[in-house]
Scaffold this active site. Structure first.
Site, PDB file in Angstrom:
ATOM      1  N   HIS A 104      16.701  30.118 -14.546  1.00 28.98           N
ATOM      2  CA  HIS A 104      17.507  29.246 -15.413  1.00 28.98           C
ATOM      3  C   HIS A 104      16.960  27.820 -15.439  1.00 28.98           C
ATOM      4  CE1 HIS A 104      20.090  28.292 -11.768  1.00 28.98           C
ATOM      5  NE2 HIS A 104      20.190  27.124 -12.379  1.00 28.98           N
ATOM      6  N   ASP A 240      16.888  35.457 -10.111  1.00 29.50           N
ATOM      7  CA  ASP A 240      16.831  34.178 -10.837  1.00 29.50           C
ATOM      8  C   ASP A 240      15.607  33.344 -10.420  1.00 29.50           C
ATOM      9  OD1 ASP A 240      17.396  31.886 -12.253  1.00 29.50           O
ATOM     10  OD2 ASP A 240      19.496  31.783 -11.645  1.00 29.50           O
ATOM     11  N   SER A 664      19.465  24.079  -7.526  1.00 28.53           N
ATOM     12  CA  SER A 664      18.899  25.276  -8.122  1.00 28.53           C
ATOM     13  C   SER A 664      17.397  25.267  -7.945  1.00 28.53           C
ATOM     14  CB  SER A 664      19.220  25.338  -9.609  1.00 28.53           C
ATOM     15  OG  SER A 664      20.461  25.937  -9.784  1.00 28.53           O
TER      16      SER A 664
HETATM   17  N1  ARG Z   1      26.021  28.487 -11.945  1.00 32.20           N
HETATM   18  C1  ARG Z   1      24.615  28.188 -11.793  1.00 32.20           C
HETATM   19  C2  ARG Z   1      24.422  26.690 -11.944  1.00 32.20           C
HETATM   20  O1  ARG Z   1      25.298  25.927 -11.912  1.00 32.20           O
HETATM   21  C3  ARG Z   1      23.776  28.981 -12.707  1.00 32.20           C
HETATM   22  C4  ARG Z   1      23.862  28.598 -14.146  1.00 32.20           C
HETATM   23  C5  ARG Z   1      22.932  29.358 -15.048  1.00 32.20           C
HETATM   24  N2  ARG Z   1      23.385  30.692 -15.314  1.00 32.20           N
HETATM   25  C6  ARG Z   1      24.308  31.019 -16.277  1.00 32.20           C
HETATM   26  N3  ARG Z   1      24.675  32.252 -16.378  1.00 32.20           N
HETATM   27  N4  ARG Z   1      24.820  30.142 -17.106  1.00 32.20           N
HETATM   28  O2  ARG Z   1      23.693  26.072 -12.581  1.00 32.20           O
HETATM   29  N1  GLU Z   2      23.125  26.640 -10.567  1.00 31.77           N
HETATM   30  C1  GLU Z   2      23.171  25.314 -10.035  1.00 31.77           C
HETATM   31  C2  GLU Z   2      22.012  24.444 -10.509  1.00 31.77           C
HETATM   32  O1  GLU Z   2      21.531  24.619 -11.593  1.00 31.77           O
HETATM   33  C3  GLU Z   2      23.214  25.379  -8.558  1.00 31.77           C
HETATM   34  C4  GLU Z   2      24.496  25.928  -8.220  1.00 31.77           C
HETATM   35  C5  GLU Z   2      25.406  24.902  -7.630  1.00 31.77           C
HETATM   36  O2  GLU Z   2      25.990  24.073  -8.354  1.00 31.77           O
HETATM   37  O3  GLU Z   2      25.510  24.976  -6.410  1.00 31.77           O
HETATM   38  O4  GLU Z   2      21.601  23.508  -9.862  1.00 31.77           O
END
Ligand code: ARG
Ligand code: GLU
Length: 732
Positions: A104, A240, A664
């Site tokens: 991502h 990921d 991330s």
């Molecule tokens: N929750 C993770 C973060 O905050 C992954 C986000 C990307 N993935 C998604 N399905 N939107 O960034």
């Molecule tokens: N998915 C998050 C990011 O893009 C990390 C997840 C979190 O917030 O801990 O940095």
């Protein structure tokens, strides 16, 4: 969706500690028990680990010294940690500058190289040699070369009796001087950042590379497996990851893209452990966490949980529902809105989890207890300067509440979720530029606006946007504080307003917008002010700029000044507590252990997931849970090579590392400094760790590095990449 309702029942008022203390009695945990849970949590400065952090890490099972992690004169772990394009983290995993980060995080780059014929998002991409790697002109990565404490230089000339504005003026002048005088090479940068809310200042010397090439990415059905449904969730089964390579000039220094550049030779790269992880293993996560608010007073947390989050959640809930209904029936709209939908849903879901977690962990009550204890000690020791801090917070948060709420409505509705209003905002900025800076400013603003608008209209559908407008603007009129509501939104019929605007505005198409923006500044502004959408949006944006934002900033500066004093006071009043500085996108170390958790009574989640789980979730043809045929074949044949564990293929695992957005792509590192995983998310029940880290339910989610290797080797056949890496067996 069923989770949301609960929050709308909560009173729309910040709860003061008094009310809470009357209803619930929670004991402050003893600060002295040396339970391992108490030596977890926190995002620490890598150059300041000696002492407490080093000893805690040893207690958790680490075999590394502070100097193994951060050293200026010798190579150390920090030399392998790289800020990825400003927002994510990445790490070097070969002597040839091979870089690992999340799928991502690389998504935009992968998308930019994709076409209908060569769809790398769907099919994946693998460079089998250097020549096949793809350049990404607008991206960069940054190394941290050195961190110096410059607090005394920054505070030089600041006295206690100065008012806040004079203090800030001197501090900012000093920061500029310190950065300018920093010892560094010509191609390096230096910047100063504050930690502990302005109580301490650090200088960062950095090196930025911008010849960054895409090396590999799995198909989205692996890299984004589970998509929005599984986002922020455990048990998880997502691969990921994506890979890039840093290129440098012949002297190994930063150089802009050239085919003559060569793979960067790092001072350190991470060896990769093939031995896996089990419950209780030490883990360290090294990266660039973006933002946390761990030391807010109870009244501040209550405002977020009871007032701001419910408003944001309700707005996005409506916007997502409407958008989703169109995406489901129209394939073209689905593609256009996929990325926007994912990013809106990401924080929508996070806030819901955050509110649940704050409630479940009694975070507000715990803060109140801490504040009671704080007050007691301040009075006993007669610390005059600290006596009014909590009442100052109480007063300021009460005063800012309606301003913050109105600001949230403007941000979420007029700026973000109703796209046509966002478009009018770009035009509004142009008009403002003209009023302030005449034709040259207008021309510049117009160019910027047109570039941005071209991007926006590519993925815009007025058919989707119109019902979103109608619903969200009505919500705004109903629930945003009336003091900041434009006259034309009071008792209005938003159905007929929407009909009128979307039938008559030129701003619903790019061609229309371009026509509207053609002519002399005076002509353009005249045409704009006759456009129905512009006239409607302008009212909102004007109130935002003339009433809302000035009031917000004036109060916020005062809150920040109190927060700075409060941070200092907390450290003085509770000298034995662990205080880590809030995240601010600077390099941090967090450590903990691989560990399962109990999300609710009677349910225990173990710490590891396996390929079996991918197959359990498999829904053929589904856009979130499809699985590539080749992966299913490998699963059937149990063909896991050296990456499997007792006949199973590990996929993800969780730990007690304290992480946030920006982490991330951060490496998860074992007790010896080897790579064991790749951080990419947190569990839903623990997303409140941004305000209240709780070792019982806060877990970060990592891809098991063996799954990454298995996909590269067995799935993609990119042995060339495996050959570059150093694979080790620390447990054997
Ligand atoms: N929750 C993770 C973060 O905050 C992954 C986000 C990307 N993935 C998604 N399905 N939107 O960034
Ligand atoms: N998915 C998050 C990011 O893009 C990390 C997840 C979190 O917030 O801990 O940095």
């Amino acid at each position: 969706m069923r989770y949301i309702k609960i929050y709308f029942l909560v009173a729309l008022l910040a709860v003061s500690c008094k009310t809470i203390q009357e209803t619930t009695a929670v004991k402050v945990p003893e600060q002295t028990i040396q339970d391992v849970r108490e030596i977890q949590g926190g995002m620490w400065i890598p150059s300041l680990l000696e002492g407490m952090n080093e000893s805690e890490m040893l207690q958790l099972g680490s075999k590394m010294t502070a100097k193994d992690i951060y050293d200026v004169n010798n190579s150390s772990l920090k030399d392998a940690i790289v800020h990825f394009n400003g927002g994510c983290t990445s790490e070097i995993i070969s002597p040839n500058g091979l870089l690992l980060t999340n799928h991502h995080c690389g998504y935009g780059a992968i998308q930019s190289h994709s076409t209908v014929e060569k769809d790398y998002l769907t099919d994946g991409f693998w460079a089998m040699n250097y020549d096949e790697e793809l350049s990404n002109p607008s991206m960069d990565v940054t190394f941290i070369k050195r961190i110096d404490d410059v607090t005394s230089e920054v505070f030089k000339g600041v006295t206690a009796t100065m008012d806040e504005a004079s203090k800030l003026k001197i501090i900012n002048q000093n920061i500029e001087k310190v950065a300018k005088a920093a010892q560094k090479e010509a191609w390096q940068d230096a910047n100063v950042k504050s930690i502990y809310n302005g109580n301490q200042y650090l200088l960062f010397v950095t090196e930025t590379f911008n010849d960054l090439r895409l090396v590999g990415a799995p198909p989205s059905s692996i890299g984004k497996f589970g998509a929005d449904t599984d986002n922020w969730m455990w048990p998880r089964h997502t691969g990921d990851f994506s890979m890039f390579r840093i290129y440098a000039g012949a002297n190994n220094r930063p150089a802009s893209y050239s085919k003559d550049n060569v793979p960067y030779k790092p001072n350190h790269y991470l060896p990769i452990s093939l031995d896996g992880v089990e419950e209780g293993d030490f883990t360290l996560v090294f990266g660039f966490p973006g933002r946390t608010n761990e030391y807010l007073p109870a009244v501040g947390v209550a405002q977020i949980v009871n007032v701001l989050n419910p408003a944001r959640i309700e707005i996005r809930d409506n916007s997502l529902k409407i958008t989703d209904s169109f995406m489901r029936k129209d394939a073209e709209i689905k593609i256009k809105y996929a990325s926007k939908y994912a990013s809106t849903a990401n924080y929508w879901k996070k806030w819901i989890g955050e509110n649940q977690g704050i409630e479940k962990s009694n975070a507000i009550e715990k803060k109140c207890e801490l504040e009671k204890e704080f007050t007691k000690i301040v009075n006993e020791k007669d610390l005059a300067g600290y006596k009014t801090l909590l009442s100052d917070f109480e007063k300021l948060y009460t005063e800012i509440e309606s301003v913050s709420l109105a600001r949230e409505y403007w941000m979420e509705v007029a700026y973000r979720n109703v796209e046509l209003l966002g478009i009018t905002f770009r035009a509004y900025q142009m008009e403002q530029a003209y009023l302030k800076g005449g034709e040259p400013a207008f021309t510049k603003a117009k160019e910027a606006a047109l570039n941005r608008l071209a991007e926006i209209y590519k993925n815009y559908s007025a058919t989707v946007d119109k019902p979103v407008f109608e619903k969200l603007v009505a919500l705004y009129a109903e629930k945003s504080p009336s003091a900041y509501l434009p006259a034309n939104m009071v008792n209005a019929d938003f159905k007929s307003i929407a009909n009128d605007i979307y039938a008559n505005s030129k701003l619903t198409t790019f061609e229309g917008a371009e026509k509207l923006l053609t002519g002399t500044p005076a002509e353009v502004i005249k045409k704009l002010n006759e456009d129905k959408a512009y006239v409607f949006g302008k009212e909102l944006h004007t109130i935002f700029y003339t009433k809302l934002e000035p009031k917000f900033q004036a109060l916020n500066i005062q809150i920040e000044a109190v927060q700075k004093e409060y941070m200092k006071a907390l450290m003085e009043v509770f000298p034995n507590n662990r205080f880590f500085p809030d995240a601010n996108s600077t390099l941090r170390v967090t450590y903990g252990q691989v560990k399962g958790y109990e999300p609710k009574d009677g349910v225990y989640y173990s710490a590891n997931t396996y390929l079996e789980g991918v197959v359990e979730k498999y829904v053929p043809g589904d856009y979130e849970f499809d699985v590539p045929k080749k992966l299913l074949d490998l699963y059937e044949a149990k063909d896991y090579g050296q990456y499997g564990e007792n006949g199973k293929m590990p996929v993800n695992f969780i730990g007690t590392n304290h992480t946030t957005g920006g982490n991330s792509g951060s490496p998860a590192i074992d007790a010896h400094g080897n790579l064991i995983g790749l951080n990419f998310d947190r569990v839903w029940e623990g997303t409140m760790s941004d305000m209240n880290y709780d070792p019982d339910i806060c877990r970060n989610i990592m891809v098991d590095i063996r799954y990454v290797l298995f996909i590269i080797d067995k799935y993609a056949g990119a042995k060339n990449l495996i050959d570059e890496m150093t694979l080790v067996h620390p447990k054997k």
